[in-house]
Structures are given as C-alpha cells and as structure tokens.
Design an enzyme around this catalytic site. Structure first.
Site, PDB file in Angstrom:
ATOM      1  N   ALA A 129      28.058 -21.882  -4.824  1.00 36.12           N
ATOM      2  CA  ALA A 129      28.426 -23.184  -4.269  1.00 36.12           C
ATOM      3  C   ALA A 129      28.278 -24.288  -5.311  1.00 36.12           C
ATOM      4  O   ALA A 129      27.320 -24.303  -6.089  1.00 36.12           O
ATOM      5  CB  ALA A 129      27.560 -23.497  -3.059  1.00 36.12           C
ATOM      6  N   THR A 146      18.037 -23.591  -2.781  1.00 35.38           N
ATOM      7  CA  THR A 146      18.416 -22.715  -3.903  1.00 35.38           C
ATOM      8  C   THR A 146      17.242 -22.274  -4.766  1.00 35.38           C
ATOM      9  O   THR A 146      17.436 -21.542  -5.744  1.00 35.38           O
ATOM     10  CB  THR A 146      19.469 -23.403  -4.774  1.00 35.38           C
ATOM     11  N   GLY A 178      -2.315 -15.858 -18.217  1.00 40.40           N
ATOM     12  CA  GLY A 178      -2.186 -16.753 -17.080  1.00 40.40           C
ATOM     13  C   GLY A 178      -3.363 -16.615 -16.150  1.00 40.40           C
ATOM     14  O   GLY A 178      -4.142 -15.656 -16.239  1.00 40.40           O
ATOM     15  N   TYR A 206      -2.219 -17.073  -9.089  1.00 35.98           N
ATOM     16  CA  TYR A 206      -2.361 -15.913  -8.207  1.00 35.98           C
ATOM     17  C   TYR A 206      -1.451 -14.761  -8.629  1.00 35.98           C
ATOM     18  O   TYR A 206      -1.798 -13.587  -8.445  1.00 35.98           O
ATOM     19  CB  TYR A 206      -2.107 -16.315  -6.752  1.00 35.98           C
ATOM     20  N   ILE A 207      -0.294 -15.088  -9.197  1.00 40.39           N
ATOM     21  CA  ILE A 207       0.624 -14.034  -9.642  1.00 40.39           C
ATOM     22  C   ILE A 207      -0.012 -13.216 -10.760  1.00 40.39           C
ATOM     23  O   ILE A 207      -0.008 -11.983 -10.734  1.00 40.39           O
ATOM     24  CB  ILE A 207       1.955 -14.648 -10.109  1.00 40.39           C
ATOM     25  N   ASP A 238      11.259 -24.483  -3.192  1.00 41.35           N
ATOM     26  CA  ASP A 238      10.936 -24.723  -4.601  1.00 41.35           C
ATOM     27  C   ASP A 238      11.691 -25.909  -5.193  1.00 41.35           C
ATOM     28  O   ASP A 238      11.187 -26.593  -6.077  1.00 41.35           O
ATOM     29  CB  ASP A 238      11.258 -23.482  -5.445  1.00 41.35           C
ATOM     30  N   HIS A 274     -17.154  -6.763  17.806  1.00 46.90           N
ATOM     31  CA  HIS A 274     -18.183  -6.073  17.011  1.00 46.90           C
ATOM     32  C   HIS A 274     -17.921  -4.575  17.042  1.00 46.90           C
ATOM     33  O   HIS A 274     -17.687  -4.003  18.104  1.00 46.90           O
ATOM     34  CB  HIS A 274     -19.567  -6.360  17.585  1.00 46.90           C
TER      35      HIS A 274
END
Length: 480
Positions: free
Chosen positions: A119, A147, A184, A187-188, A315, A447
């Site tokens: 698009a 996107t 790095g 979390y990734i 994002d 429990h």
C-alpha cells in the site's frame, strides 16, 4: 503494471496484518464497520512469523529440556535425553502455520476483506495497492496504519553474514551455534541467551555501557546468578571496540568493567538492534502527518494522527515495541472510530522475559520508589519455600513486592520463577485497581500452587509470612 481505472470506495482500511492490525480489524467488524485489511507479506506480521512465536517455541523447548533431571527423579524418561534440532524447527514452522491459518480464518469469519499487496498513499484519503502487475486504487473514510517496524542494521554488520544474526533471523538457523555471543540486555537478548544455552550452545552475553539488566535490581542479581549456574558467561558495562571476522569465527574486542581489554571469539554473533518505523515506503510523510522527535507517527489518546481520518497503532507509534501494546491500541482505535470512549494506559504494561525461569516486572522497582521519595515496605518470598515449587522441582527464584507504607497501596510486583508469566495478569490487575495489602491477603488461594507465593510475599510486608524464617534483630520489611 495494470492500473485500476476506477477508485474503489472502502469504509475502513487497515494497513498491516500483524497482531495490532488484525485485532483492530476484528474489533471494528464486531462494532459494525466494513473492514478491508491490506497485507503485503504473511498474516500475523513479524510477531507471529519471525519474533514472538518462534522465540517462545524455542523457550518452551529449552524449558522442557531443562526438566530432564527432575523427570528422571520422578521415574520418567531415561538417563539420556535426545534433542533433535530439525524436529524443533519443523514444530516451529507447524505452529506458525497453524496460528497464521487461525488468524486468516478469524478474519474470514468476521467478513474482513483481505487484500494482498503493498500500500502507498496517493492522498490523505486515497491509497494505491500494488500486487505484482496489478495496481488498484482505493478511497477510504477511515484508515489505520499498523505497519510495524524494521530492525536498524548495526554499524558492526557491514555486509550480510549468516553468522551475524538479528532478531528476525536467529530462529531461522539450521543448527544450534557452537558458541553464540549475545550482545544486548533487553528481553529478546536474555531469552535467546537462556534458550540457546539449554539447547546446547556455549553462550556469552556482552552488555554495553552502563545500561545493565532491565529489571528490579534484586531480579537482575538473581538472573545473573542463574545464568552463571547455566554456565552463561556475562560481561557487563563494557565499552565495545571492534568486531573481526574470519572463516573460522567472529571475534569482538571490548574494555571490560575491570578496565581491561578482553576478546571473545564465537561461531555466531547476535546483536539486539534498534528499530525504525515502517513509514518511508507508505508515502504518508509527504502529506504532512505529524511525527515525534524520534520519527514515529504522533497520536493522541484515541490513536488518531494529525490527519483526522488516519489512525496509527503499534510499533509505528514508538514507545514499547510489544505485541500486547499493539493489540490494545488496535482495539482502542476501532472503538474510537465508532465514537466509543476508550483509553490505552501503558503505565502497568508488564515487562516479560521467557528466560528459564521466566521474569516479570510490573510497576515501580525498589529503586524507582526510592527515587520519587516514597516511604516503602519491601518483601521478598523465595519460591524454595513454596510447596508446589518443591513438588515440581522449580524452586529457583522469588516474588518481590513494593508497598507504600503510608497508604499500604501496592506499588510494584516483580517475579523470577515458574508461573511468573501466567501470574503477571493478576499483578497488572492489582496495580490497576490500586490494590492495598489487605486486598491480596483477604482472598483464598489454591493449595498447593505457585499463586500462594503472592500471599506469602504480601504477608511478609508485615513480618507474617508463614513459610519464611523469622527475621532476626532487625525488621527488613520497612525501608525508608
């Protein structure tokens, strides 16, 4: 190229079929809108096809493989566990295909029109969609841009090298690396280090500068301890110097936190990359849409851009690049379009890492609370004192709670240990409702179960946890 002569009219167009895009489409259809979704690649977006789902397949496999010793103690299995990487890769592919098919079926059942192609904006109310030699034109009343983003290739990667991996590439390898260097601390990176170490790779983690690990300091220390236990070597607070490649390996050189020059050589290098919004090829910038200083689409509380008919989610709007955020924003955008008041508040968006064991952080860390001057109580309950954790052999980790000692309102909940991801929804709910200590202590808990750890840690705020040894000489629950 065949260009459509007539501009076709559409009610709502959504560009992008990732978690945010297809969630917006389904919600809009539920609210009575006629929806057209445009996707140039695979439905499900980067999350389903290259990120969230493949990574969790690997994390799940690694978690199961890590249970070998405990299963043997239960009389299950043999002395040697066999791991077949090709079968894991096939399983990953099957799961992706199954989930993608599910998304496509849901769209079909909700009467959402799916158009394949790329698009491009032709005006503020018109787009063109190119698919091979076909080019069709559509006008729209409302449009949602979903996107996503793309990785920014790091400077240290000058040319394509199959041994130098980014987040959308690492789960497409055809074998487990002999020695994986992970550069790095998000979390990734942590999930990759944790999973591949269990699956058979030698793993080294290199963390640049003064960034450090992203969680509460107590969780960071425990995660570091558990990485060491799994023989994952961590180099913190380093200053990167150079990368060198040979046919045999990839070598990186850096100054360590001891101010010494160190060198690591590995078979593969993963780097957590920064990401940029997928905006340029859309062509919307030339029509004056307002952007943030970082180059993302600027939106208001209704997900509406500076062009009233155009909304943006996920994002492409910046902030935390998480599928959960995109899904929430997608639903909110659909509601806003039909005039329903909605709100997206990211204050208590959980930070989650599917490491072994998993990590979850919601709300203020202990340091955050101190920095803003709160008078706090802090309690920590080790899962080693939980009966069900003992049964399952998942005793590593703890739950930590920060409470305002004046109001008794819970300010933060952090956990490293089995069940953390599943319990994170309850953590978020408690903070959203401004729960007090008594709101957690009053209810009944199954429990035995991991959930009892939440009760124990909050009772520990006032020194009343049942399965914690009495504190000696000083009360550690009240910290000013």
């Amino acid at each position: 190229m065949v260009v459509g002569e007539i501009s076709q009219e559409r009610n709502l167009i959504i560009i992008g079929g990732g978690p945010g895009g297809y969630s917006a489409a389904i919600r809009a259809a539920q609210l009575g809108l006629t929806v057209t979704l445009i996707e140039q690649a695979d439905m499900g977006g980067g999350c389903l096809n290259n990120g969230c789902i493949p990574s969790k397949v690997f994390a799940h496999a690694a978690a199961k493989l890590s249970e070998t010793a405990h299963l043997n103690s239960l009389g299950i299995g043999s002395s040697e566990m066999i791991f077949d990487f090709q079968k894991l890769s096939s399983y990953k592919t099957n799961i992706i295909n199954q989930l993608r098919s599910g998304v496509e079926s849901l769209c079909k059942e909700n009467k959402i029109e799916i158009i394949r192609g790329k698009a491009t904006f032709l005006s503020v109310d018109k787009i063109g969609v190119e698919n091979g030699h076909q080019f069709d034109i559509y006008t729209f009343e409302q449009l949602i841009i979903a996107t996503g983003s793309n990785p920014i290739t790091p400077d240290v990667r000058k040319e394509k090298d199959p041994r130098f991996l980014l987040s959308h590439e690492i789960y497409k390898m055809d074998k487990i690396p002999e020695h994986l260097i992970v550069r790095g601390q998000d979390y990734i990176a942590l999930e990759i280090a944790s999973s591949f170490a269990v699956l058979g790779a030698h793993v080294s983690v290199v963390i640049d500068g003064k960034i450090g690990l992203p969680f509460d300091e107590s969780l960071n220390k425990e995660l570091t301890r558990l990485f060491k236990k799994r023989k994952i070597k961590m180099y913190k607070e380093v200053d990167f110097i150079a990368k060198h490649e040979t046919e045999e390996d990839i070598t990186i050189t850096f100054i360590s936190d001891r101010n010494e020059v160190e060198t690591i050589s590995g078979s593969h290098l993963f780097v957590s990359e920064k990401r940029k919004p997928n905006l340029e090829e859309l062509g919307i910038i030339r029509f004056g849409i307002e952007l943030t200083e970082e180059g993302f689409i600027k939106i208001d509380k209704d997900m509406q851009s500076s062009i009233p008919s155009i909304y943006a989610i996920g994002d492409i709007t910046g902030g935390p690049m998480l599928a959960g955020k995109a899904i929430k924003q997608g639903k909110a955008a659909a509601a806003s379009i039909v005039g329903t008041q909605t709100e997206v508040d990211l204050t208590f968006m959980p930070v989650v890492a599917h490491t072994i064991p998993p990590v979850v952080s919601v709300g203020l860390t202990e340091q955050n609370a101190r920095d803003i001057g709160l008078d706090i109580r802090v309690s920590q309950f080790a899962l080693g004192g939980n009966g069900y954790a003992t049964i399952t052999g998942k005793k590593d980790g703890f739950i930590k709670v920060i409470s305002d000692s004046t109001t008794e309102i819970i300010q933060g909940i952090h956990m490293i240990g089995e069940g953390a991801v599943e319990m994170s929804g309850s953590f978020v709910q408690l903070l959203e409702m401004a729960a007090k200590e008594e709101d957690i202590i009053f209810p009944h808990y199954a429990h035995p179960g991991y959930n009892e750890g939440l009760l124990e840690v909050v009772e520990g705020l006032v020194g009343q946890a049942i399965h914690t040894s009495p504190m000696k000489k000083k009360d550690l629950t009240k910290i000013s």
